[in-house]
Design a protein around this motif. Structure first.
Motif, PDB file in Angstrom:
ATOM      1  N   SER A  66       0.821  -1.213   0.000  1.00 50.36           N
ATOM      2  CA  SER A  66       0.000   0.000   0.000  1.00 50.36           C
ATOM      3  C   SER A  66       0.853   1.259   0.000  1.00 50.36           C
ATOM      4  CB  SER A  66      -0.955  -0.010   1.186  1.00 50.36           C
ATOM      5  OG  SER A  66      -0.283  -0.388   2.364  1.00 50.36           O
ATOM      6  N   PHE A 122      -8.675 -13.229  -8.920  1.00 45.76           N
ATOM      7  CA  PHE A 122      -8.193 -12.889  -7.591  1.00 45.76           C
ATOM      8  C   PHE A 122      -9.310 -12.214  -6.830  1.00 45.76           C
ATOM      9  CE2 PHE A 122      -8.092  -8.318  -7.882  1.00 45.76           C
ATOM     10  CZ  PHE A 122      -7.966  -8.077  -9.240  1.00 45.76           C
ATOM     11  N   MET A 124      -9.801  -9.730  -3.002  1.00 43.40           N
ATOM     12  CA  MET A 124      -9.218  -9.157  -1.791  1.00 43.40           C
ATOM     13  C   MET A 124     -10.339  -8.941  -0.796  1.00 43.40           C
ATOM     14  SD  MET A 124      -6.728  -6.189  -3.180  1.00 43.40           S
ATOM     15  CE  MET A 124      -6.156  -5.474  -1.647  1.00 43.40           C
ATOM     16  N   ASN A 125      -9.995  -8.910   0.490  1.00 45.45           N
ATOM     17  CA  ASN A 125     -11.036  -8.581   1.463  1.00 45.45           C
ATOM     18  C   ASN A 125     -11.509  -7.161   1.202  1.00 45.45           C
ATOM     19  OD1 ASN A 125      -8.638  -7.434   2.341  1.00 45.45           O
ATOM     20  ND2 ASN A 125      -9.147  -7.602   4.486  1.00 45.45           N
ATOM     21  N   THR A 126     -12.784  -6.924   1.430  1.00 44.70           N
ATOM     22  CA  THR A 126     -13.304  -5.595   1.125  1.00 44.70           C
ATOM     23  C   THR A 126     -13.266  -4.704   2.351  1.00 44.70           C
ATOM     24  OG1 THR A 126     -15.496  -6.576   1.338  1.00 44.70           O
ATOM     25  CG2 THR A 126     -14.666  -6.201  -0.870  1.00 44.70           C
ATOM     26  N   VAL A 127     -14.390  -4.516   3.002  1.00 42.68           N
ATOM     27  CA  VAL A 127     -14.405  -3.540   4.084  1.00 42.68           C
ATOM     28  C   VAL A 127     -13.909  -4.080   5.412  1.00 42.68           C
ATOM     29  CG1 VAL A 127     -16.077  -1.888   3.257  1.00 42.68           C
ATOM     30  CG2 VAL A 127     -16.860  -4.046   4.182  1.00 42.68           C
ATOM     31  N   LYS A 206     -14.885 -16.656  -1.483  1.00 42.69           N
ATOM     32  CA  LYS A 206     -16.248 -17.061  -1.834  1.00 42.69           C
ATOM     33  C   LYS A 206     -16.359 -17.399  -3.331  1.00 42.69           C
ATOM     34  CE  LYS A 206     -19.575 -14.466  -2.887  1.00 42.69           C
ATOM     35  NZ  LYS A 206     -20.358 -13.266  -2.975  1.00 42.69           N
TER      36      LYS A 206
END
Lengths: 322, 326
Positions: A66, A122, A124-127, A206
């Protein structure tokens, strides 16, 4: 010796990977970012220089994570890549036939699906950051257990208790409740591992088809309890690579090496180890140009403005050539 | 008299029609500002809890217009295509606004329903004109002009592939002209289809500049809005059941059309958090696309949080996936 440097500036750790021309790891560093990425980056540079003195020549630099933009400005990077591509690159180099990469870092988690050596999907985790490294850190701290022992203690459990893993806040209150009820620490830890794995598979992974070989990397891969929970849940063996905690940095170094070999006539943008000696500061202000009130970050090198970002319209970031 | 049009929701489709219609009747049309932090904040604070982001944004745009206009146009939209519906929140929108926002100017909330047939548009226009006190011939004239203008604009958009994107304060409609466009960038390496509700894709603030960011990554962007309608219908026919949500039909129809007729490299689905139709459509898309990895597919959920870093990471990784598969 000619080598390539990869830097991964993450929320929790800032990692360095130095590889030689054959892609062999010469040095890896895992430094806690501790909210001060600039210091972590310059410290890392200093450590590498002290370690190798003048014996190395940096041929290319890649940054990821990041804080990849920040690192690129301070160190001078040839390749600035997202974490997904970097992690995949590092993993493929070691396991060319990998089909699934599970990556859990300090504050995010990802799944990367590969087929025939190519990333095809791919997520990614969201919130929600439930089940990432910082949460485990916090829980270990609360239970008074060094994070390094977390996994081994969890492995001792024979009757793991069920913890709600949907949300870190609920998981914590659930754990406290189970403690008050008198459950053993190892059973709670194992329960937590299982909850996190369930949450990961239900949210991040998921609908994804998890085919072996499955590689588990990122800082959390150090936790043998989580690895075991993944194995139990998926019914396959999980591979944890040797440099699991610096795979992002390793990937960035590999991508830099690849980029430089494809562009033979380009000189590296690496600013040299002296960059670490200069003073870097960041300042921010709120732009009053429109109701968006963007927060503009300015990076100074020895009082000279070298980069600016944070605006939506480009008024500030485009007015300076980086 | 000044009539305010919120720059949100169906603005991205019908603005050319509305503007021409009101101007032909002799009114000045005022647009709210492009979505910004204040508009979003005002919207979040005034809207009922369980609304989706685009509805909240709409509320913010109405607030932006309050002191600038004599009336705000908030049609009660039920259906824009025969035998199809639009989201039920559009139907209750004028009521939501009236109950949530104080000190409103008069609201023009005439019903638009083309559920029975396309004549619904004329009936809608007639009701607006009557409400404003105009004679039928005058309304008819304004309606004809607006329809001609709207159809002309739509043709231009499809023929030249003009995305309905605003730029600064300028509306997409002002910007759409044959000569200003078609400077097609040959440096584009890939073509990506972006599907989703127009107000989520084209609102640069809400979508965090999704289109521009992809274009900067060397992607040619196409959307359902620049695809001929018959292609969308063609694609939608491949579904085993008729879809009765117009906007979702456009999403699935264009995806299926391109899956059959090739020449795209990836698909991005933009969904707003909490949207019922989006959640079903997203699932259908994912099943169709991800199961055998036919095409790179990225699902983006937008909500009020504005962390752009994770968003950029996904876009960059998505483009890398496309590149890697070549």
């Amino acid at each position: 010796m000619r080598c390539y440097l990869g830097i991964d500036v993450g929320s929790v750790s800032t990692n360095f990977a130095l590889i030689d021309e054959d892609g062999q790891m010469l040095k890896k560093l895992y430094i806690r970012t501790a909210g001060k990425p600039i210091e972590a980056i310059t410290n890392g540079l200093k450590m590498i220089q002290e370690n190798f003195k003048d014996n190395i020549e940096i041929m290319g630099v890649g940054t990821t994570g990041s804080g990849r933009k920040l690192a690129a400005v301070i160190v001078g990077a040839d390749v600035v890549k997202n974490e997904i591509t970097a992690h995949a690159a590092a993993c493929i180099a070691e396991y060319p036939n990998v089909q699934t990469i599970l990556e859990i870092g300090g504050q995010d988690s990802k799944i990367i699906i590969l087929r025939n050596g190519v990333v095809v999907d791919f997520a990614m985790n969201t919130v929600c950051a439930a089940g990432t490294g910082s949460f485990l850190d916090r829980q270990a701290q609360r239970l008074g257990i060094p994070i390094e022992q977390f996994g081994d203690i969890a492995l001792r459990s024979k009757n793991p208790t069920r913890i709600a893993g949907r949300c870190a806040v609920f998981a914590e209150s659930d754990m406290i409740h189970k403690q008050q009820m008198g459950y053993k620490v190892e059973d709670i830890l194992k329960g937590l591992c299982q909850a996190l794995v369930r949450n990961y598979l239900a949210n991040v992974a998921k609908g994804k088809e998890i085919k072996p070989p499955v590689v588990f990397q990122g800082g959390v891969a150090a936790n043998s309890g989580i690895k075991k929970a993944f194995e139990e849940e998926l019914g396959v063996d999980i591979i944890v690579p040797k440099y699991f905690d610096v795979m992002g940095a390793l990937g960035a170094a590999i991508l830099a090496k690849k980029f430089m070999s494809q562009n033979k006539y380009i000189k590296t943008k690496f600013l040299g180890f002296e960059a670490a000696l200069r003073e870097h500061t960041a300042e921010s202000f709120e732009c009053q140009g429109c109701p968006n009130l963007c927060e503009i970050i300015q990076i100074y090198e020895d009082k000279k403005l070298i980069a600016r970002w944070g605006d939506r319209c480009g008024r500030w970031s485009e007015s300076i050539a980086v | 008299m000044r009539i305010g049009i919120p720059r949100a929701l169906l603005y991205y489709i019908y603005y050319p029609f509305w503007k021409t219609f009101f101007e032909s009747l002799g009114y000045e049309v005022i647009l709210s500002k492009p979505t910004n932090k204040k508009i979003l904040k005002d919207g979040l604070e005034s809207t009922v809890d369980d609304a989706c982001l685009p509805i909240k944004v709409f509320h913010g745009h109405v607030i932006d217009l309050i002191d600038k206009v004599d009336a705000v146009f908030i049609p009660r939209v039920i259906s824009v295509e025969p035998k199809e519906f639009i989201c039920p929140k559009f139907l209750g929108l004028p009521d939501m606004i009236k109950n949530s926002i104080p000190n409103l100017p008069p609201i023009i909330d005439c019903e638009l329903s083309a559920y029975k047939n396309k004549k619904g548009f004329w009936e809608h226009a007639l009701a607006i004109g009557r409400y404003l006190g105009h004679s039928k011939p005058k309304i008819m004239k304004a309606y004809m002009r607006a329809s001609i203008e709207f159809n002309y604009y739509k043709k231009l958009r499809i023929n030249y592939g003009i995305l309905p994107l605003d730029c600064g304060e300028k509306s997409f409609y002002e910007l759409a002209s044959a000569k200003s466009l078609h400077n097609e960038d040959h440096s584009c390496k890939f073509t990506v289809l972006i599907v989703g509700h127009p107000y989520n894709i084209y609102d640069n603030y809400v979508s965090m500049n999704l289109i521009k960011k992809l274009q900067n990554l060397g992607v040619k962007v196409i959307t359902p809005e620049i695809i001929p309608e018959k292609n969308i219908l063609d694609g939608a026919k491949q579904l085993n059941k008729r879809l009765f949500w117009t906007l979702s039909k456009n999403v699935l129809g264009s995806t299926y059309y391109f899956l059959k007729n090739g020449n795209i490299d990836g698909i991005v689905h933009v969904a707003s958090f909490g949207c019922g139709p989006d959640s079903i459509v997203g699932e259908l898309l994912e099943r169709k696309l991800s199961r055998d990895y036919t095409l790179p597919f990225l699902r983006i959920n937008i909500d009020e949080h504005s962390g752009e870093e994770g968003f950029n990471t996904r876009l960059e990784a998505f483009v890398d996936v496309i590149e890697g598969r070549r």
